[in-house]
Design a protein around this motif. Sequence first.
Motif, mmCIF file in Angstrom:
data_model
loop_
_atom_site.group_PDB
_atom_site.id
_atom_site.type_symbol
_atom_site.label_atom_id
_atom_site.label_comp_id
_atom_site.label_asym_id
_atom_site.label_seq_id
_atom_site.Cartn_x
_atom_site.Cartn_y
_atom_site.Cartn_z
ATOM 1 N N SER A 280 0.440 -1.447 -0.092
ATOM 2 C CA SER A 280 -0.170 0.194 -0.127
ATOM 3 C C SER A 280 0.572 0.815 0.038
ATOM 4 C CB SER A 280 -0.794 0.052 1.546
ATOM 5 O OG SER A 280 -1.603 1.168 1.352
ATOM 6 N N LYS A 281 2.090 1.199 1.313
ATOM 7 C CA LYS A 281 2.872 2.625 0.648
ATOM 8 C C LYS A 281 3.420 2.472 -0.791
ATOM 9 C CE LYS A 281 3.817 2.079 5.381
ATOM 10 N NZ LYS A 281 5.060 1.265 7.099
ATOM 11 N N LEU A 282 3.755 1.372 -1.377
ATOM 12 C CA LEU A 282 4.630 1.490 -2.851
ATOM 13 C C LEU A 282 3.685 1.894 -3.659
ATOM 14 C CD1 LEU A 282 7.074 -1.584 -1.963
ATOM 15 C CD2 LEU A 282 7.713 1.439 -1.986
ATOM 16 N N ARG A 283 2.396 1.360 -3.904
ATOM 17 C CA ARG A 283 1.602 1.560 -4.392
ATOM 18 C C ARG A 283 1.687 3.193 -5.778
ATOM 19 N NH1 ARG A 283 -2.184 -1.837 -2.803
ATOM 20 N NH2 ARG A 283 -0.919 -3.390 -3.731
ATOM 21 N N LYS A 284 1.559 4.297 -5.201
ATOM 22 C CA LYS A 284 1.986 4.801 -5.589
ATOM 23 C C LYS A 284 2.565 5.643 -6.396
ATOM 24 C CE LYS A 284 2.621 7.166 -1.419
ATOM 25 N NZ LYS A 284 2.615 8.201 -0.174
ATOM 26 N N LYS A 285 4.497 4.801 -6.041
ATOM 27 C CA LYS A 285 5.287 5.010 -6.633
ATOM 28 C C LYS A 285 5.573 4.127 -8.352
ATOM 29 C CE LYS A 285 6.913 7.258 -2.509
ATOM 30 N NZ LYS A 285 8.413 7.059 -2.211
ATOM 31 N N ILE A 286 5.384 2.499 -7.946
ATOM 32 C CA ILE A 286 5.694 1.564 -8.227
ATOM 33 C C ILE A 286 3.774 1.824 -9.453
ATOM 34 C CG2 ILE A 286 5.948 -0.903 -8.844
ATOM 35 C CD1 ILE A 286 7.332 -0.556 -5.768
#
Length: 360
Positions: A280-286
């Motif tokens: 969830s934390k990474l989804r906006k960056k990948i």
Amino acid sequence: MTPDFTKVHNRFKLNNHHYNFNDLMEVAYSFVKEGEPFERALGNFLLDWLDNKDYLNVQTSGSTGTPKKLKIKKQHMVNSAIMTGDFFKLEPGDNLLSCLPSNFIAGKMMIIRAVILGLELELIRPSAFPLIDYQRKYDFCAMTPMQLKNFLKYSDNLKTIIVGGSEVPKSLIKDLQEVKANVYETFGMTETITHIAVKKLNNFKEEDVSTSYFKVLPDIKINQDKRGCLIIDAPKLSDDTIVTNDVVTLHGQNEFEWLGRYDNVINSGGIKLHPEAIESKLRKKIQEQFFIASEEDDTLGSRLILVLESDTNTLGTSIFDDLGKYEVPKKIYTLKKFIETKSGKIHRKKTLALLNTKSN
């Protein structure tokens, strides 16, 4: 009085046509014989619904384990439709849009809601980009996160949208703040006959205490087992108490925060890590599809890895800046194509097996 599953509401419409019980049986045969693939799926479901048995055999999606068939009482499906109708204040004659396949429980329940509640259902071909009548307004619709993302600029046609099937990305939630339609994320499974709890994602009011908790529908009780997993007591939907593998934090008697799947929890050097929370934390960056998993490690027992759907790894280390010390993957692997379930979810176990085959 609760409607019986053998009844078809006299206000029910399918694609602008009224159908009673006998008419619906005829159109079901027609769909099976002459329809497109998605219409044949609808026809087969209607024939099962209209037969003289009081149950249906339905199949789970297989995203959290081996797909299996379940026997579900039709009256429980009626009860589920009524609970949804009451919560979202659906009235006979309201317009319902379904762009989900009828093979799985979410698509089936859109049909049953219309049949039982007397709604006017428009059922269209399931696709990543639903093609609708843009001159028409709809009171209620169910979508996957991908469909909703692709549909955002046309969302003014919709009053209420429920979204489920996979976690809603934070980037999409951000975009939803400019949307007039009321959007709710759902929590549920085949065993609970689609959702038993919802979480509002936009258009918040003062009485909306939390934006991160799921709120259960009426007549549903929740608890936890020793693992911290959710226990669902929903006598109108299931004869048995349902013990899930979903790790949650309870907030009062009617709300919970979803943390991840117990069977996905990674114990790395004594630290328990929830892949879904990290994702969830990474989804906006990948931008590509990815997931967090683990592999054996001589020191830690298990070490965190990131699996990326790509030919090459072009991710920079800065994407991990928002992660905690123990949440940073020790290694990144790439696969050209992930294995997915029939419902379009990443099949983690089979994809990891594919990765192991590649490594060997």
